[in-house]
Enzyme design. Structure first.
Site, PDB file in Angstrom:
ATOM      1  N   GLY A 248       0.758  -1.237   0.000  1.00 34.11           N
ATOM      2  CA  GLY A 248       0.000   0.000   0.000  1.00 34.11           C
ATOM      3  C   GLY A 248       0.791   1.290   0.000  1.00 34.11           C
ATOM      4  O   GLY A 248       0.223   2.380   0.077  1.00 34.11           O
ATOM      5  N   PRO A 291       4.845  -5.231  -1.415  1.00 31.80           N
ATOM      6  CA  PRO A 291       4.784  -4.093  -2.333  1.00 31.80           C
ATOM      7  C   PRO A 291       4.386  -4.532  -3.740  1.00 31.80           C
ATOM      8  O   PRO A 291       4.816  -5.573  -4.232  1.00 31.80           O
ATOM      9  CB  PRO A 291       6.219  -3.562  -2.323  1.00 31.80           C
ATOM     10  CG  PRO A 291       7.053  -4.779  -2.036  1.00 31.80           C
ATOM     11  CD  PRO A 291       6.229  -5.608  -1.085  1.00 31.80           C
ATOM     12  N   GLY A 292       3.551  -3.744  -4.363  1.00 34.62           N
ATOM     13  CA  GLY A 292       3.187  -3.987  -5.752  1.00 34.62           C
ATOM     14  C   GLY A 292       3.418  -2.733  -6.564  1.00 34.62           C
ATOM     15  O   GLY A 292       4.406  -2.591  -7.281  1.00 34.62           O
ATOM     16  N   ARG A 293       2.511  -1.771  -6.394  1.00 32.18           N
ATOM     17  CA  ARG A 293       2.602  -0.492  -7.103  1.00 32.18           C
ATOM     18  C   ARG A 293       3.969   0.178  -6.934  1.00 32.18           C
ATOM     19  O   ARG A 293       4.548   0.688  -7.896  1.00 32.18           O
ATOM     20  CB  ARG A 293       1.505   0.433  -6.573  1.00 32.18           C
ATOM     21  CG  ARG A 293       1.375   1.747  -7.301  1.00 32.18           C
ATOM     22  CD  ARG A 293       0.520   2.725  -6.501  1.00 32.18           C
ATOM     23  NE  ARG A 293      -0.701   2.118  -6.014  1.00 32.18           N
ATOM     24  CZ  ARG A 293      -1.869   2.166  -6.650  1.00 32.18           C
ATOM     25  NH1 ARG A 293      -1.953   2.784  -7.810  1.00 32.18           N
ATOM     26  NH2 ARG A 293      -2.942   1.599  -6.121  1.00 32.18           N
ATOM     27  N   ARG A 330      -7.510   3.227 -15.169  1.00 35.07           N
ATOM     28  CA  ARG A 330      -7.517   3.915 -13.879  1.00 35.07           C
ATOM     29  C   ARG A 330      -8.084   5.345 -13.934  1.00 35.07           C
ATOM     30  O   ARG A 330      -8.794   5.755 -13.016  1.00 35.07           O
ATOM     31  CB  ARG A 330      -6.119   3.929 -13.265  1.00 35.07           C
ATOM     32  CG  ARG A 330      -5.639   2.540 -12.847  1.00 35.07           C
ATOM     33  CD  ARG A 330      -4.325   2.601 -12.104  1.00 35.07           C
ATOM     34  NE  ARG A 330      -4.489   3.161 -10.776  1.00 35.07           N
ATOM     35  CZ  ARG A 330      -4.093   4.362 -10.421  1.00 35.07           C
ATOM     36  NH1 ARG A 330      -3.480   5.155 -11.289  1.00 35.07           N
ATOM     37  NH2 ARG A 330      -4.281   4.795  -9.194  1.00 35.07           N
ATOM     38  N   CYS A 362     -15.104   4.068 -27.790  1.00 36.41           N
ATOM     39  CA  CYS A 362     -16.403   4.701 -28.026  1.00 36.41           C
ATOM     40  C   CYS A 362     -17.108   4.957 -26.695  1.00 36.41           C
ATOM     41  O   CYS A 362     -18.167   4.398 -26.397  1.00 36.41           O
ATOM     42  CB  CYS A 362     -17.247   3.806 -28.921  1.00 36.41           C
ATOM     43  SG  CYS A 362     -18.689   4.636 -29.605  1.00 36.41           S
ATOM     44  N   GLU A 363     -16.490   5.784 -25.867  1.00 42.51           N
ATOM     45  CA  GLU A 363     -16.995   6.153 -24.554  1.00 42.51           C
ATOM     46  C   GLU A 363     -16.599   7.590 -24.248  1.00 42.51           C
ATOM     47  O   GLU A 363     -15.426   7.947 -24.389  1.00 42.51           O
ATOM     48  CB  GLU A 363     -16.413   5.248 -23.455  1.00 42.51           C
ATOM     49  CG  GLU A 363     -16.851   3.805 -23.496  1.00 42.51           C
ATOM     50  CD  GLU A 363     -18.298   3.621 -23.082  1.00 42.51           C
ATOM     51  OE1 GLU A 363     -18.850   4.516 -22.407  1.00 42.51           O
ATOM     52  OE2 GLU A 363     -18.869   2.566 -23.441  1.00 42.51           O
ATOM     53  N   TYR A 391      -1.045  -1.598 -12.748  1.00 41.43           N
ATOM     54  CA  TYR A 391      -2.464  -1.636 -13.089  1.00 41.43           C
ATOM     55  C   TYR A 391      -2.784  -1.055 -14.463  1.00 41.43           C
ATOM     56  O   TYR A 391      -3.921  -0.695 -14.736  1.00 41.43           O
ATOM     57  CB  TYR A 391      -3.302  -0.943 -12.001  1.00 41.43           C
ATOM     58  CG  TYR A 391      -3.033  -1.530 -10.643  1.00 41.43           C
ATOM     59  CD1 TYR A 391      -3.487  -2.795 -10.313  1.00 41.43           C
ATOM     60  CD2 TYR A 391      -2.261  -0.848  -9.697  1.00 41.43           C
ATOM     61  CE1 TYR A 391      -3.209  -3.362  -9.082  1.00 41.43           C
ATOM     62  CE2 TYR A 391      -1.975  -1.417  -8.457  1.00 41.43           C
ATOM     63  CZ  TYR A 391      -2.457  -2.673  -8.158  1.00 41.43           C
ATOM     64  OH  TYR A 391      -2.173  -3.232  -6.939  1.00 41.43           O
TER      65      TYR A 391
END
Length: 432
Positions: A248, A291-293, A330, A362-363, A391
């Site tokens: 985190g 840890p990731g991010r 994201r 198309c958004e 991510y």
């Protein structure tokens, strides 16, 4: 745009890992994910050193959900990290990459029957158990395979970290874990005693993601160590020796972010753990962090080609690129902010313009960056968004039948393809 890791400017062109980004575009086309391998390895080593892996026997487990390919599995394994996975697909990726299964922690709030069975058969080191249903499944397949499985209980410690509501997980109102406040955790401790093939060796908590404050982690350390002592003293047949504090740690995305360093976080956690263990008069357990991010976010970038530019006088200028929410969801999902630059004229002086970087889906909500200042930009320019290593690829989709981007690692002037670009035929490969 802040330069990250090995990024440097040569002849007004952005280079990463000693590689000219325009050469990468010629070779792999756009959109393209680019990872700075040296930066990832340096962060791995900083975690290993700061979290006292060698001195205290602690462990660092990379949170694979942030970004996982076979190449990434091999990289973290080479650097001495364990791996946390949250699905059968992530587990199988690690298995095919040759990751030692005893170094795997298997997370997830609703592991399927097949996923639990696969984890038992492959011999994962630890299941991080989230509920009573999962306990029954693990016992069932352990009996069938004549195995004993070591587990952690995931604890909901009641800590509400100051972060986006979608990535807070430590408060009681969470789909994850056994809550302390309502007594579920203590019921789980009693229930695990009934199982012959399950060994409870540790407890786990994860309070959220993209957290810049150190204090919530220190509160978590105190709660978890007190809980460890309580369980060990009140249960003769249970001996908890491992405490997993999750991940985190926040990272830099834009100038508004003021993250601490990896060493500041780790040293604060280690010092707090030593202090609490001394106060409680208990032996220091093996500590884990996930840890990731913070390992991959700043190391990853996404490169696009600019297409249409639409100026709506007195309203907004839309600069559209050949990717969008399919390769980085994201901004649409969390309203996440990013920085960008024009790699083919990265340092060129001129007039700045306020533009909105739009994707090709198309958004109406397919917006990568809103109202950003950028230099003179034209159709055909090559644009980079930085800090997309976490991510981006892992949450990519085929919405609008758009193929997924390739992944390239760069280091010491060389590029290595880690994942090929998806073709139209690949898109239809599973259709009958």
């Amino acid at each position: 745009m802040k330069l990250q890791g090995t990024m440097e400017i040569k002849d007004n062109v952005l280079h990463i890992g000693g590689v000219n980004t325009l050469d990468l575009v010629k070779k792999y086309k756009t959109p393209l994910y680019v990872f700075d391998e040296e930066l990832i390895r340096n962060k791995c080593r900083e975690y290993i050193k700061s979290f006292k892996v060698k001195e205290n026997g602690n462990k660092v487990a990379y949170a694979g959900k942030a970004f996982l390919t076979k190449y990434m599995c091999k990289l973290v394994c080479e650097e001495g990290l364990c791996l946390d996975v949250v699905s059968g697909g992530e587990l199988y990726t690690a298995y095919k990459a040759g990751m030692p299964m005893e170094n795997i922690l298997f997370h997830g709030n609703n592991k399927t029957v097949d996923e639990v069975k696969l984890g038992i058969e492959l011999g994962v080191g630890r299941f991080v158990v989230d509920n009573f249903y999962e306990l029954d499944l693990i016992e069932k397949f352990c009996l069938e395979n004549n195995k004993t499985q070591k587990i952690y209980f995931r604890v909901t410690p009641g800590i509400d970290a100051h972060t986006h509501k979608y990535i807070r997980t430590g408060q009681i109102d969470s789909k994850f874990g056994f809550a302390l406040i309502n007594g579920d955790f203590y019921k789980a401790v009693e229930k695990v005693k009934q199982y012959k093939n399950i060994e409870l060796v540790g407890i786990h908590a994860h309070i959220g993601s993209q957290i810049f404050e150190i204090k919530p982690f220190l509160d978590e350390v105190e709660i978890m160590l007190k809980l460890l002592k309580e369980v060990n003293e009140n249960n003769d047949d249970i001996n908890l020796t491992e405490v997993d504090l999750g991940g985190g740690i926040g990272v830099y995305y834009t100038e508004e972010d003021k993250p601490k360093t990896i060493s500041e976080f780790c040293e604060a956690i280690i010092n707090k753990a030593d202090e609490v263990c001394e106060e409680l008069n208990i032996k220091r357990p093996t500590l884990l962090i996930e840890p990731g991010r913070s390992l991959v976010a700043n190391a990853g970038s996404t490169i696009y080609t600019v297409g249409s530019i639409k100026e709506i006088k007195n309203v907004r200028t839309y600069v559209s690129v050949d990717g969008g929410m399919t390769d980085n969801i994201r901004p649409s999902l969390y309203q996440a902010d990013y920085e960008c630059g024009i790699v083919n004229k990265i340092n060129k002086t001129g007039h700045n313009h306020k533009v909105t970087i739009a994707g090709k889906c198309c958004e109406s909500g397919d917006i990568l960056i809103s109202d950003t200042e950028i230099g003179d930009i034209n159709s055909g320019d090559i644009l980079i968004t930085t800090t997309t290593g976490a991510y981006g690829y892992s949450m990519a989709s085929n919405y609008n039948k758009i193929p997924k981007n390739p992944v390239v690692f760069v280091q010491n002037g060389e590029d290595k393809l880690a994942c090929k670009r998806q073709s139209y035929e690949d898109l239809l490969a599973l259709e009958v």
